[in-house]
Design a protein around this motif. Sequence first.
Motif, mmCIF file in Angstrom:
data_model
loop_
_atom_site.group_PDB
_atom_site.id
_atom_site.type_symbol
_atom_site.label_atom_id
_atom_site.label_comp_id
_atom_site.label_asym_id
_atom_site.label_seq_id
_atom_site.Cartn_x
_atom_site.Cartn_y
_atom_site.Cartn_z
ATOM 1 N N PHE A 223 61.409 79.947 44.278
ATOM 2 C CA PHE A 223 61.685 79.522 45.455
ATOM 3 C C PHE A 223 63.048 79.933 46.159
ATOM 4 C CE2 PHE A 223 58.228 76.974 44.403
ATOM 5 C CZ PHE A 223 57.455 76.922 45.463
ATOM 6 N N GLY A 224 63.799 80.610 45.376
ATOM 7 C CA GLY A 224 65.204 80.817 45.820
ATOM 8 C C GLY A 224 65.968 79.630 45.320
ATOM 9 N N THR A 225 67.336 79.385 45.970
ATOM 10 C CA THR A 225 68.111 78.540 45.256
ATOM 11 C C THR A 225 68.145 77.257 45.741
ATOM 12 O OG1 THR A 225 70.042 79.272 46.769
ATOM 13 C CG2 THR A 225 69.873 80.449 44.582
ATOM 14 N N ALA A 226 67.327 76.873 47.120
ATOM 15 C CA ALA A 226 67.423 75.679 47.872
ATOM 16 C C ALA A 226 66.184 74.735 47.262
ATOM 17 C CB ALA A 226 67.416 75.837 49.276
ATOM 18 N N GLU A 227 66.574 73.444 47.327
ATOM 19 C CA GLU A 227 65.421 72.398 46.871
ATOM 20 C C GLU A 227 64.618 72.333 48.107
ATOM 21 O OE1 GLU A 227 67.208 68.852 45.580
ATOM 22 O OE2 GLU A 227 68.074 69.905 43.654
ATOM 23 N N GLY A 228 63.478 71.836 48.103
ATOM 24 C CA GLY A 228 62.515 71.816 48.865
ATOM 25 C C GLY A 228 61.930 70.196 49.013
ATOM 26 N N THR A 229 61.535 69.873 50.257
ATOM 27 C CA THR A 229 60.648 68.596 50.095
ATOM 28 C C THR A 229 59.501 68.754 51.433
ATOM 29 O OG1 THR A 229 62.349 67.564 52.004
ATOM 30 C CG2 THR A 229 62.807 66.960 49.667
ATOM 31 N N GLY A 230 58.744 68.018 51.091
ATOM 32 C CA GLY A 230 57.466 68.245 52.231
ATOM 33 C C GLY A 230 56.402 67.382 52.161
ATOM 34 N N LEU A 231 55.399 67.734 52.704
ATOM 35 C CA LEU A 231 54.023 67.116 52.703
ATOM 36 C C LEU A 231 53.116 67.790 51.539
ATOM 37 C CD1 LEU A 231 53.129 66.705 56.318
ATOM 38 C CD2 LEU A 231 53.777 64.999 54.811
ATOM 39 N N SER A 232 52.350 66.888 51.123
ATOM 40 C CA SER A 232 51.193 67.371 49.948
ATOM 41 C C SER A 232 49.740 66.793 50.326
ATOM 42 C CB SER A 232 51.336 67.134 48.520
ATOM 43 O OG SER A 232 51.611 65.548 48.520
ATOM 44 N N TYR A 233 48.809 67.491 50.164
ATOM 45 C CA TYR A 233 47.492 66.922 50.411
ATOM 46 C C TYR A 233 46.547 67.809 49.943
ATOM 47 C CZ TYR A 233 47.897 71.183 53.959
ATOM 48 O OH TYR A 233 48.155 72.210 54.369
ATOM 49 N N GLY A 234 45.311 67.051 49.911
ATOM 50 C CA GLY A 234 44.291 67.689 48.506
ATOM 51 C C GLY A 234 42.970 67.140 49.067
ATOM 52 N N LEU A 235 41.869 67.967 48.513
ATOM 53 C CA LEU A 235 40.503 67.433 48.694
ATOM 54 C C LEU A 235 39.891 67.783 47.337
ATOM 55 C CD1 LEU A 235 39.512 68.731 51.842
ATOM 56 C CD2 LEU A 235 40.121 66.479 51.362
ATOM 57 N N GLY A 236 38.957 66.982 47.005
ATOM 58 C CA GLY A 236 38.366 67.204 45.498
ATOM 59 C C GLY A 236 36.899 66.601 45.365
ATOM 60 N N VAL A 237 36.184 67.050 44.381
ATOM 61 C CA VAL A 237 34.802 66.287 43.972
ATOM 62 C C VAL A 237 34.914 66.052 42.706
ATOM 63 C CG1 VAL A 237 33.787 68.827 43.795
ATOM 64 C CG2 VAL A 237 32.183 66.738 44.307
ATOM 65 N N SER A 238 33.999 65.105 42.464
ATOM 66 C CA SER A 238 33.971 64.606 41.093
ATOM 67 C C SER A 238 32.626 64.408 40.556
ATOM 68 C CB SER A 238 34.981 63.245 40.599
ATOM 69 O OG SER A 238 34.125 62.198 41.429
ATOM 70 N N TRP A 239 32.127 64.544 39.318
ATOM 71 C CA TRP A 239 30.715 64.372 38.850
ATOM 72 C C TRP A 239 30.813 63.682 37.549
ATOM 73 C CZ3 TRP A 239 28.080 68.573 35.616
ATOM 74 C CH2 TRP A 239 26.832 68.036 35.189
ATOM 75 N N ASP A 240 30.445 62.414 37.649
ATOM 76 C CA ASP A 240 30.187 61.838 36.147
ATOM 77 C C ASP A 240 28.740 62.309 35.534
ATOM 78 O OD1 ASP A 240 32.467 60.762 37.021
ATOM 79 O OD2 ASP A 240 31.333 58.839 37.986
ATOM 80 N N PHE A 241 29.001 63.224 34.542
ATOM 81 C CA PHE A 241 27.780 63.753 33.815
ATOM 82 C C PHE A 241 27.236 63.015 32.692
ATOM 83 C CE2 PHE A 241 31.458 66.189 32.764
ATOM 84 C CZ PHE A 241 31.403 65.912 31.184
ATOM 85 N N ARG B 88 30.742 58.029 29.913
ATOM 86 C CA ARG B 88 32.263 58.364 29.602
ATOM 87 C C ARG B 88 32.931 59.320 30.000
ATOM 88 N NH1 ARG B 88 32.670 56.317 23.586
ATOM 89 N NH2 ARG B 88 34.974 56.101 24.336
ATOM 90 N N ALA B 89 32.172 60.477 30.736
ATOM 91 C CA ALA B 89 32.995 61.827 30.873
ATOM 92 C C ALA B 89 32.492 62.206 32.320
ATOM 93 C CB ALA B 89 32.266 62.949 29.774
ATOM 94 N N SER B 90 33.634 62.964 32.843
ATOM 95 C CA SER B 90 33.323 63.491 34.314
ATOM 96 C C SER B 90 34.189 64.790 34.456
ATOM 97 C CB SER B 90 33.825 62.564 35.134
ATOM 98 O OG SER B 90 35.325 62.095 35.079
ATOM 99 N N ALA B 91 33.782 65.618 35.422
ATOM 100 C CA ALA B 91 34.606 66.784 35.610
ATOM 101 C C ALA B 91 34.914 66.643 37.249
ATOM 102 C CB ALA B 91 33.510 68.061 35.334
ATOM 103 N N THR B 92 35.863 67.214 37.421
ATOM 104 C CA THR B 92 36.599 67.413 38.935
ATOM 105 C C THR B 92 36.917 68.796 39.212
ATOM 106 O OG1 THR B 92 38.777 66.956 37.983
ATOM 107 C CG2 THR B 92 37.435 65.008 38.739
ATOM 108 N N LEU B 93 36.855 68.828 40.472
ATOM 109 C CA LEU B 93 37.221 70.170 40.914
ATOM 110 C C LEU B 93 38.109 70.055 42.282
ATOM 111 C CD1 LEU B 93 37.076 73.193 41.043
ATOM 112 C CD2 LEU B 93 34.943 72.991 42.675
#
Length: 87
Positions: A34-52, A55-60
């Motif tokens: 990223f070069g020499t400067a520090e950065g700040t900003g937004l983060s966001y995301g989406l996902g799906v989870s499956w409880d198979f 006691r166990a689940s998978a996420t994408l």
Amino acid sequence: MQAGNATLRAPLAEDVGIYGRFGTASRAASPARFGTAEGTGLSYGLGVSWDFSPRASATLGWDSYDFRTLTGERELRATSLGLQWRY
């Protein structure tokens, strides 16, 4: 990278759910990426989870981090695949 996120979850079916995240992220200086400067900003995301099993689940998931630095804007996108075990 440090992040502070709020996560919202909603069931789609008995064993399948979706989630969304929104928050902030900060990145310390890293000359290799990223070069020499520090950065700040937004983060966001989406996902799906499956409880198979009870006691166990998978996420994408897909996440986005948008940084503003002294040298310009940087974007980082990531996908993840995870397994979770509850005990």
